[in-house]
Design a protein around this motif. Structure first.
Motif, PDB file in Angstrom:
ATOM      1  N   LYS A 124     -61.764  -0.268 -80.831  1.00  0.00           N
ATOM      2  CA  LYS A 124     -60.951   0.609 -81.681  1.00  0.00           C
ATOM      3  C   LYS A 124     -61.607   1.985 -81.839  1.00  0.00           C
ATOM      4  N   GLU A 129     -61.379  -0.570 -73.384  1.00  0.00           N
ATOM      5  CA  GLU A 129     -60.988  -1.975 -73.378  1.00  0.00           C
ATOM      6  C   GLU A 129     -61.885  -2.813 -72.479  1.00  0.00           C
ATOM      7  N   GLY A 164     -55.457  -4.224 -75.781  1.00  0.00           N
ATOM      8  CA  GLY A 164     -54.513  -4.190 -76.893  1.00  0.00           C
ATOM      9  C   GLY A 164     -53.343  -5.133 -76.738  1.00  0.00           C
ATOM     10  N   GLU A 294     -53.640  -4.674 -80.390  1.00  0.00           N
ATOM     11  CA  GLU A 294     -53.208  -3.293 -80.617  1.00  0.00           C
ATOM     12  C   GLU A 294     -52.592  -3.102 -82.004  1.00  0.00           C
TER      13      GLU A 294
END
Length: 316
Positions: A124, A129, A164, A294
């Motif tokens: 975040k 990712e 996400g 997400e």
């Protein structure tokens, strides 16, 4: 005691031995000494075992290795600086109970759940990712060495993808599988992995990873020997070996969190926000395990605090 000769388990062993000696008893005899373990490490059998594990770790890092890029408050020094600070926080009782329930429901360990949440936090903040985190393994894989004082710990490098579009429960299964495979191959030394990956040297960063996750679930016993009482002494340790290290001390009474961070990169206010956001993520995944990653938000506490400071400065 320096890690060059001992690990966390060793401290408890020494305390127990001291208590037996203080009461006039002899410590339990050992079937092997650390020197025997050192000889075994260099044996042909163990060398073949290490070689068989090498393929697993090289495969984990066959693609481009991501460099974690979370927002910093200060420009990164050209050469690593180890001046650090720490920030403590508590995981509330209702979250502790929720974590225990999730362990029971999913078959994942507390470590796996907390690590999954930490990688989501890093994702975040960084917008990445593909997250690489270092983590220690106890290395005491044989009954004979459980009571031996020495340094058995190895560092494992864990790579996860908290994308996400994944649900948290599906992602937790991935983390669980990754950790089980890592444990099967935990004897492979970190130093050899770094050497075989031929990483480009960057004096401003650690090789391979810049953040650690540690779960401490050892019972640090407080011993009372007649009129003598022993308990751990808490002292200030102003050093940060990595940009960021999250340690969780888990015992029956409470779960205590601690962020160790580089003062050359982060303000205390950002680390406080990180801890709030970590708790926020834990709350979200416990409330709704099937939530899309997400859709997991952050508390926004850092931005609110910074905006408030900006407003105060403007008023002056």
């Amino acid at each position: 005691m320096h890690h060059i000769i001992s690990d966390g388990v060793s401290v408890n062993i020494l305390m127990k031995d001291l208590s037996r000696l203080y009461e006039g008893n002899e410590p339990d005899p050992l079937s092997v000494q650390y020197k025997d373990y050192a000889v075994w490490q260099q044996s042909d059998i163990q060398k073949r075992n290490i070689k068989s594990q090498e393929a697993y770790w090289l495969d984990q890092f066959r693609d481009d290795i991501p460099v974690l890029d979370i927002p910093a408050d200060y420009e990164r020094p050209a050469v690593r600086d180890y001046e650090g600070e720490s920030f403590e926080f508590v995981i509330p009782e209702h979250l502790k109970q929720g974590l225990s329930q999730m362990e029971e429901n999913t078959g994942a360990t507390l470590y796996m759940i907390l690590l999954a949440a930490y990688t989501i936090l890093l994702s975040k903040y960084s917008g990445q990712e593909d997250i690489v985190v270092g983590t220690p393994s106890a290395g005491r894989n044989h009954l004979d060495v459980e009571s031996v004082v020495g340094m058995f710990v190895n560092t494992l490098v864990i790579r996860n993808q908290p994308a996400g579009r994944k649900t948290f429960d599906a992602y937790l299964n991935e983390v669980k599988e990754n950790m089980l495979n890592a444990y099967k191959n935990q004897d492979y030394p970190l130093e050899e992995l770094i050497q075989h990956l031929h990483l480009s040297k960057d004096p401003s960063r650690n090789p391979l990873f810049d953040t650690m996750f540690v779960l401490q679930n050892l019972d640090h016993a407080e011993l009372t020997l007649d009129s003598l009482q022993l308990k751990p002494y808490q002292f200030h340790h102003p050093v940060a070996k990595f940009d960021l290290t999250l340690s969780i001390q888990a015992d029956q009474d409470n779960y205590q969190g601690l962020f160790e961070y580089s003062k050359k990169l982060f303000k205390k206010s950002r680390i406080e926000a990180l801890s709030n956001d970590y708790l926020h993520i834990l709350s979200a995944i416990l409330e709704q395990p099937s939530i899309l990653i997400e859709h997991i938000g952050l508390s926004g506490s850092y931005e609110e605090q910074e905006n408030m400071l900006d407003s105060i400065q403007l008023n002056f």
